[in-house]
Design an enzyme around this catalytic site. Structure first.
Site, PDB file in Angstrom:
ATOM      1  N   PRO A   9       0.791  -1.230   0.000  1.00  0.00           N
ATOM      2  CA  PRO A   9       0.000   0.000   0.000  1.00  0.00           C
ATOM      3  C   PRO A   9       0.830   1.290   0.000  1.00  0.00           C
ATOM      4  CG  PRO A   9      -0.143  -1.105   2.125  1.00  0.00           C
ATOM      5  CD  PRO A   9       0.501  -2.067   1.175  1.00  0.00           C
ATOM      6  N   ASN A  10       0.333   2.232  -0.773  1.00  0.00           N
ATOM      7  CA  ASN A  10       0.869   3.601  -0.859  1.00  0.00           C
ATOM      8  C   ASN A  10       2.179   3.721  -1.631  1.00  0.00           C
ATOM      9  OD1 ASN A  10      -1.273   4.821   0.768  1.00  0.00           O
ATOM     10  ND2 ASN A  10      -0.350   3.691   2.464  1.00  0.00           N
ATOM     11  N   ARG A  17       4.323  10.952  -2.019  1.00  0.00           N
ATOM     12  CA  ARG A  17       4.214  10.731  -0.571  1.00  0.00           C
ATOM     13  C   ARG A  17       5.551  11.027   0.117  1.00  0.00           C
ATOM     14  NH1 ARG A  17       4.763   4.349   1.141  1.00  0.00           N
ATOM     15  NH2 ARG A  17       4.105   5.200   3.124  1.00  0.00           N
ATOM     16  N   TYR A  22      10.975   9.111   1.294  1.00  0.00           N
ATOM     17  CA  TYR A  22      11.030   8.152   0.180  1.00  0.00           C
ATOM     18  C   TYR A  22      11.641   8.724  -1.100  1.00  0.00           C
ATOM     19  CZ  TYR A  22       7.927   5.659   3.337  1.00  0.00           C
ATOM     20  OH  TYR A  22       7.409   5.030   4.445  1.00  0.00           O
ATOM     21  N   ASN A  73       8.048  -5.643  -1.002  1.00  0.00           N
ATOM     22  CA  ASN A  73       7.989  -4.532  -0.052  1.00  0.00           C
ATOM     23  C   ASN A  73       6.531  -4.460   0.387  1.00  0.00           C
ATOM     24  OD1 ASN A  73       7.867  -2.209   1.392  1.00  0.00           O
ATOM     25  ND2 ASN A  73       9.020  -0.952  -0.075  1.00  0.00           N
ATOM     26  N   ALA A  76       3.222  -0.868   4.736  1.00  0.00           N
ATOM     27  CA  ALA A  76       2.676  -0.870   6.103  1.00  0.00           C
ATOM     28  C   ALA A  76       2.270  -2.267   6.567  1.00  0.00           C
ATOM     29  CB  ALA A  76       1.483   0.077   6.189  1.00  0.00           C
ATOM     30  N   GLU A  97      12.876  -9.330   1.312  1.00  0.00           N
ATOM     31  CA  GLU A  97      12.098  -8.187   1.791  1.00  0.00           C
ATOM     32  C   GLU A  97      12.891  -6.908   1.519  1.00  0.00           C
ATOM     33  OE1 GLU A  97      12.102  -8.165   6.067  1.00  0.00           O
ATOM     34  OE2 GLU A  97      10.414  -6.778   6.206  1.00  0.00           O
ATOM     35  N   HIS A  99      12.826  -2.565   1.942  1.00  0.00           N
ATOM     36  CA  HIS A  99      12.233  -1.300   2.392  1.00  0.00           C
ATOM     37  C   HIS A  99      13.087  -0.161   1.862  1.00  0.00           C
ATOM     38  CE1 HIS A  99       9.404  -3.385   4.827  1.00  0.00           C
ATOM     39  NE2 HIS A  99      10.401  -4.134   5.289  1.00  0.00           N
ATOM     40  N   ARG A 106      13.386   4.507  12.296  1.00  0.00           N
ATOM     41  CA  ARG A 106      12.112   5.237  12.358  1.00  0.00           C
ATOM     42  C   ARG A 106      11.319   4.854  13.625  1.00  0.00           C
ATOM     43  NH1 ARG A 106       9.349   4.932   6.615  1.00  0.00           N
ATOM     44  NH2 ARG A 106       8.066   6.544   7.608  1.00  0.00           N
TER      45      ARG A 106
HETATM   46  C1  DQA Z   1       8.294   1.054   3.715  1.00  0.00           C
HETATM   47  C2  DQA Z   1       8.398   1.277   5.218  1.00  0.00           C
HETATM   48  C3  DQA Z   1       7.064   1.016   5.890  1.00  0.00           C
HETATM   49  O1  DQA Z   1       7.174   1.203   7.293  1.00  0.00           O
HETATM   50  C4  DQA Z   1       6.018   1.977   5.359  1.00  0.00           C
HETATM   51  O2  DQA Z   1       4.756   1.687   5.930  1.00  0.00           O
HETATM   52  C5  DQA Z   1       5.956   2.004   3.883  1.00  0.00           C
HETATM   53  C6  DQA Z   1       7.185   1.887   3.100  1.00  0.00           C
HETATM   54  C7  DQA Z   1       9.599   1.409   2.981  1.00  0.00           C
HETATM   55  O3  DQA Z   1       9.730   1.013   1.830  1.00  0.00           O
HETATM   56  O4  DQA Z   1      10.476   2.088   3.532  1.00  0.00           O
HETATM   57  O5  DQA Z   1       4.881   2.202   3.304  1.00  0.00           O
HETATM   58  O6  DQA Z   1       8.040  -0.326   3.480  1.00  0.00           O
END
Ligand code: DQA
Length: 143
Positions: A9-10, A17, A22, A73, A76, A97, A99, A106
């Site tokens: 998501p997102n 965002r 990011y 990835n 959230a 995985e 990120h 964080r």
């Molecule tokens: C994320 C880190 C997560 O905590 C966050 O909710 C994201 C992006 C990252 O790529 O740094 O949406 O996965």
């Protein structure tokens, strides 16, 4: 070799965002990087993005028998989803995985990863390059 890249998501909002966290590169830029990396490594790349947990579970199940490695990835859902963890365990496809941000630096709630418990490696805080490193790792270890 076929690699499936899953973004949660997102992440479709990259470039818009929280650019301080990011960066300003867009989701389209990320997809271009995945495609370019796939060509360089000589692997087929399928990309999937969803804002919905169940859809991500469905896509992981779909990958069974078709895909040799997963880069994920979960965004959230990393920190909440036992369903995604169980799906990764169910298919037993090697998964890395990724990120974009350094989740360890964080909020404390970002330091728990359920999905990561089913992954062979975690790459965090390397920006978009983390996806490239994840693909390289899968090719080196599993081709
Ligand atoms: C994320 C880190 C997560 O905590 C966050 O909710 C994201 C992006 C990252 O790529 O740094 O949406 O996965």
């Amino acid at each position: 070799m076929k690699i499936l890249v899953i973004n949660g998501p997102n992440l479709n909002m990259l470039g818009i965002r929280e650019p301080g966290i990011y960066g300003r590169n867009t989701f389209a830029d990320l997809l271009a990087l995945l495609e370019e990396t796939g060509k360089e490594l000589g692997v087929e790349v399928e990309q999937y993005q969803s804002n919905h947990e169940g859809d991500i579970v469905d896509k992981i199940q779909w990958a069974f028998g078709k895909i040799d490695g997963i880069v994920i990835n979960p965004a959230a859902y990393t920190h909440t989803s036992v369903a995604i963890l169980d799906a990764l365990k169910a298919v037993s496809i090697p998964a890395v995985e990724v990120h974009i941000s350094d989740v360890d630096a964080r909020e404390p709630f970002r330091q728990i990863s359920y999905a990561g418990k089913a992954c062979v490696k975690t790459i965090k805080g390397h920006g978009f390059q983390g996806y490239r490193e994840a693909m390289q790792y899968l090719v080196e270890q599993y081709r």
